[in-house]
Design an enzyme around this catalytic site. Structure first.
Site, mmCIF file in Angstrom:
data_model
loop_
_atom_site.group_PDB
_atom_site.id
_atom_site.type_symbol
_atom_site.label_atom_id
_atom_site.label_comp_id
_atom_site.label_asym_id
_atom_site.label_seq_id
_atom_site.Cartn_x
_atom_site.Cartn_y
_atom_site.Cartn_z
ATOM 1 N N ASP A 140 0.903 -1.334 0.026
ATOM 2 C CA ASP A 140 0.019 -0.028 0.053
ATOM 3 C C ASP A 140 1.036 1.238 -0.156
ATOM 4 O O ASP A 140 2.123 1.141 0.397
ATOM 5 C CB ASP A 140 -1.050 0.004 1.153
ATOM 6 N N HIS A 142 -9.656 -2.209 -8.353
ATOM 7 C CA HIS A 142 -9.789 -0.967 -7.331
ATOM 8 C C HIS A 142 -8.912 0.103 -7.880
ATOM 9 O O HIS A 142 -9.363 1.331 -7.712
ATOM 10 C CB HIS A 142 -9.198 -1.585 -5.961
HETATM 11 C C1 HEM Z 1 -9.691 -1.942 3.202
HETATM 12 C C2 HEM Z 1 -9.799 -0.918 2.311
HETATM 13 C C3 HEM Z 1 -8.833 -0.798 1.146
HETATM 14 C C4 HEM Z 1 -7.675 -1.490 0.648
HETATM 15 C C5 HEM Z 1 -7.454 -2.990 0.966
HETATM 16 C C6 HEM Z 1 -7.314 -0.581 -0.380
HETATM 17 C C7 HEM Z 1 -5.985 -1.161 -0.998
HETATM 18 C C8 HEM Z 1 -5.392 -0.335 -1.641
HETATM 19 C C9 HEM Z 1 -3.885 -0.799 -2.475
HETATM 20 C C10 HEM Z 1 -3.123 -2.126 -2.443
HETATM 21 C C11 HEM Z 1 -3.654 0.276 -3.423
HETATM 22 C C12 HEM Z 1 -2.698 -0.022 -4.369
HETATM 23 C C13 HEM Z 1 -1.485 0.809 -3.690
HETATM 24 C C14 HEM Z 1 -1.142 2.154 -3.788
HETATM 25 O O1 HEM Z 1 -1.434 2.695 -4.897
HETATM 26 O O2 HEM Z 1 -1.146 2.824 -2.731
HETATM 27 C C15 HEM Z 1 -4.642 1.159 -3.217
HETATM 28 C C16 HEM Z 1 -4.818 2.225 -4.081
HETATM 29 C C17 HEM Z 1 -5.595 3.353 -3.745
HETATM 30 N N1 HEM Z 1 -6.725 3.299 -2.953
HETATM 31 FE FE1 HEM Z 1 -7.395 1.788 -1.848
HETATM 32 N N2 HEM Z 1 -7.503 0.320 -0.425
HETATM 33 C C18 HEM Z 1 -8.735 0.412 0.498
HETATM 34 C C19 HEM Z 1 -9.565 1.368 0.577
HETATM 35 C C20 HEM Z 1 -9.915 2.718 -0.148
HETATM 36 C C21 HEM Z 1 -10.702 3.562 -0.022
HETATM 37 C C22 HEM Z 1 -12.024 3.674 0.966
HETATM 38 C C23 HEM Z 1 -10.725 4.734 -1.035
HETATM 39 C C24 HEM Z 1 -11.244 5.644 -1.214
HETATM 40 C C25 HEM Z 1 -12.549 6.110 -1.307
HETATM 41 C C26 HEM Z 1 -9.315 4.139 -1.578
HETATM 42 C C27 HEM Z 1 -8.556 4.907 -2.552
HETATM 43 C C28 HEM Z 1 -7.428 4.476 -2.919
HETATM 44 C C29 HEM Z 1 -6.671 5.382 -4.436
HETATM 45 C C30 HEM Z 1 -7.313 6.716 -4.843
HETATM 46 C C31 HEM Z 1 -5.522 4.611 -4.704
HETATM 47 C C32 HEM Z 1 -4.538 4.990 -5.642
HETATM 48 C C33 HEM Z 1 -4.770 4.795 -6.956
HETATM 49 C C34 HEM Z 1 -3.875 5.011 -7.790
HETATM 50 O O3 HEM Z 1 -3.757 6.261 -7.902
HETATM 51 O O4 HEM Z 1 -3.405 4.372 -8.716
HETATM 52 N N3 HEM Z 1 -8.946 3.041 -0.908
HETATM 53 N N4 HEM Z 1 -5.592 0.815 -2.354
#
Ligand code: HEM
Length: 442
Positions: free
Chosen positions: A162, A289
């Site tokens: 993450d 995601h």
């Molecule tokens: C338990 C819940 C969640 C998990 C397991 C999770 C996991 C991840 C992972 C593994 C990544 C890819 C690594 C990274 O770019 O940092 C990511 C990216 C991201 N997540 Fe989540 N996330 C969760 C909740 C959320 C929520 C609630 C939001 C917003 C409503 C969110 C928004 C984002 C955004 C904006 C990115 C970056 C995407 C990009 O720019 O490529 N995430 N998340």
């Protein structure tokens, strides 16, 4: 209230960590990563750096600035619990979210956010703060984050790295390859071309969203195994397709069929892509995601279509790793998940927009078509990680199979129940240090 204002000025403000100090500490942390490892855990020895911030809900601001209570963001004013239904969270018959106390009500006036290298240091800093507050606040709940250790360091509980993709902020540092530079006004009031603050004292402040998201890890793993078997594909590949990245952090556009750990670990490369070469979901499903919450060049106009919805994420996992008993039974019995935290200058247009209009919507990314099917629109499905389907909504994601290289196979990932369970949320305003001392403690 009078006592709280006194201690806010005399005790709290001086403990709040300034941006200048955070930037200086980032260099210290970077240097420490090449320092000797804790032999037992294989982890860097944490630096003894304690940080503090304080933020207020609409109710809290209403007490401190009764004549200036409406900060101009409808979601902030209504509060997180009022948005639960729109976010797709489970609610009861009266519309009250099925969250844990006190998130489910309106009793929270504010939050103190403490950071430290170890849990005992964080607990000691919390005790010190509580003493300094002299009974001027009523402590409703505390949460303790826990970064994962060893090979899982930096990974959230489903196992994925993450903290990979963040927006670069105009005027602050040099962006990495592929990192878009976003107007600072989208995150902090008083900068760039956006978000003039409604009140002068909001300058240098930001809205913070906290979500307590429980993760059902054994259930997630079982789902990948059973759906993978049904679809005739590897569970690890299916997980990568649902996230849009492998557990190492490598994105699936350039590593569509197998993990590329070197790509995942390289900050100069792991964000250098934009989906424009990934037609027909060959590398990454539209519903994955990372594609849902940052569609990059999927939207022709990134400046107006994507950039204003970006957020800065600073969450931390909570809870212990999956126990042997949980792994064997396939059922969660320990409390674990993500304390999701993000910053923005509009909760309505940023956090809520991402969750409601993009992650939960089965149509988004809108306007995508199948190859060779006369422009038939793709029914993308929801974000399989965070998508909330509300009452009876559809829980599927299009094109679980890589569909590589032909693009002519159809497949769907089906999710009978969600593996991320929202247990709470708080919408807050984080003021500048000068606003804390002058206007809010006035
Ligand atoms: C338990 C819940 C969640 C998990 C397991 C999770 C996991 C991840 C992972 C593994 C990544 C890819 C690594 C990274 O770019 O940092 C990511 C990216 C991201 N997540 Fe989540 N996330 C969760 C909740 C959320 C929520 C609630 C939001 C917003 C409503 C969110 C928004 C984002 C955004 C904006 C990115 C970056 C995407 C990009 O720019 O490529 N995430 N998340």
């Amino acid at each position: 209230l009078a006592l709280f204002k006194t201690v806010l000025r005399s005790e709290v403000a001086k403990r709040v960590t300034s941006t200048r100090l955070v930037v200086a500490r980032e260099f210290q942390v970077r240097d420490a990563k090449v320092a000797p490892l804790d032999v037992a855990a294989g982890d860097p020895v944490p630096l003894p750096l304690v940080g503090l911030n304080v933020a207020f809900t609409n109710a809290g601001i209403g007490k401190l600035r009764p004549n200036e209570a409406d900060l101009g963001d409808p979601s902030f004013v209504a509060g997180a619990a009022a948005s639960a239904k729109a976010l797709g969270d489970p609610i009861d018959g009266s519309g009250k979210p099925l969250w844990i106390d006190p998130y489910d009500g309106t009793a929270i006036d504010g939050v103190f956010l403490i950071t430290a290298g170890t849990q005992p240091e964080a607990a000691a800093a919390a005790n010190d703060l509580i003493t300094a507050l002299q009974d001027s606040v009523n402590l409703l709940r505390s949460e303790m984050g826990a970064v994962r250790t060893g090979a899982q360091r930096g990974h959230e509980h489903f196992g994925f790295l993450d903290g990979v993709s963040q927006p670069a902020i105009a005027g602050l540092g040099t962006p990495f390859e592929g990192q878009r530079t976003i107007d600072a006004g989208h995150f902090v009031f008083g900068y760039g071309v956006t978000s003039a603050p409604r009140f002068e004292w909001m300058r240098n402040g930001s809205f913070m969203v906290i979500r307590r998201l429980k993760q059902l890890v054994p259930e997630f793993n079982s789902l990948l195994a059973s759906e993978g078997a049904r679809l005739g594909m590897d569970a690890e590949l299916l997980g990568a397709r649902m996230m849009g990245r492998w557990q190492s952090g490598a994105q699936t556009v350039d590593a569509p069929l197998q993990d590329d750990a070197e790509l995942g670990a390289d900050p100069f490369k792991n964000n250098d892509f934009d989906f424009s070469d990934d037609l027909f979901q060959r590398g990454c499903p539209y519903g994955a995601h990372i594609r849902k919450v940052n569609p990059r060049a999927d939207l022709a106009d990134q400046v107006d279509g994507v950039d204003p919805h970006r957020i800065i994420r600073q969450g931390i996992p909570f809870g212990i790793d999956v126990t042997d008993a949980e792994a064997a039974s396939g059922k969660t019995s320990e409390d674990r998940g993500l304390l999701f935290v993000c910053y923005q200058s509009s909760i309505t247009n940023q956090f809520e927009f991402l969750q409601e209009t993009w992650a939960n919507s089965t149509g988004f990314v809108f306007g995508k078509v199948r190859p060779g099917q006369n422009g038939a629109a793709v029914s993308v499905g929801f974000d399989p990680i965070i998508g909330q389907s509300g009452e009876g909504g559809a829980r599927f994601t299009d094109e679980a199979l890589p569909n590589f290289p032909t693009g002519d196979q159809r497949s769907q990932f089906a999710q009978p129940s969600q593996t991320v369970v929202p247990q709470g949320g708080v919408y807050l305003f984080v003021p500048s240090i000068s606003a804390l001392i002058c206007e809010l403690a006035d």
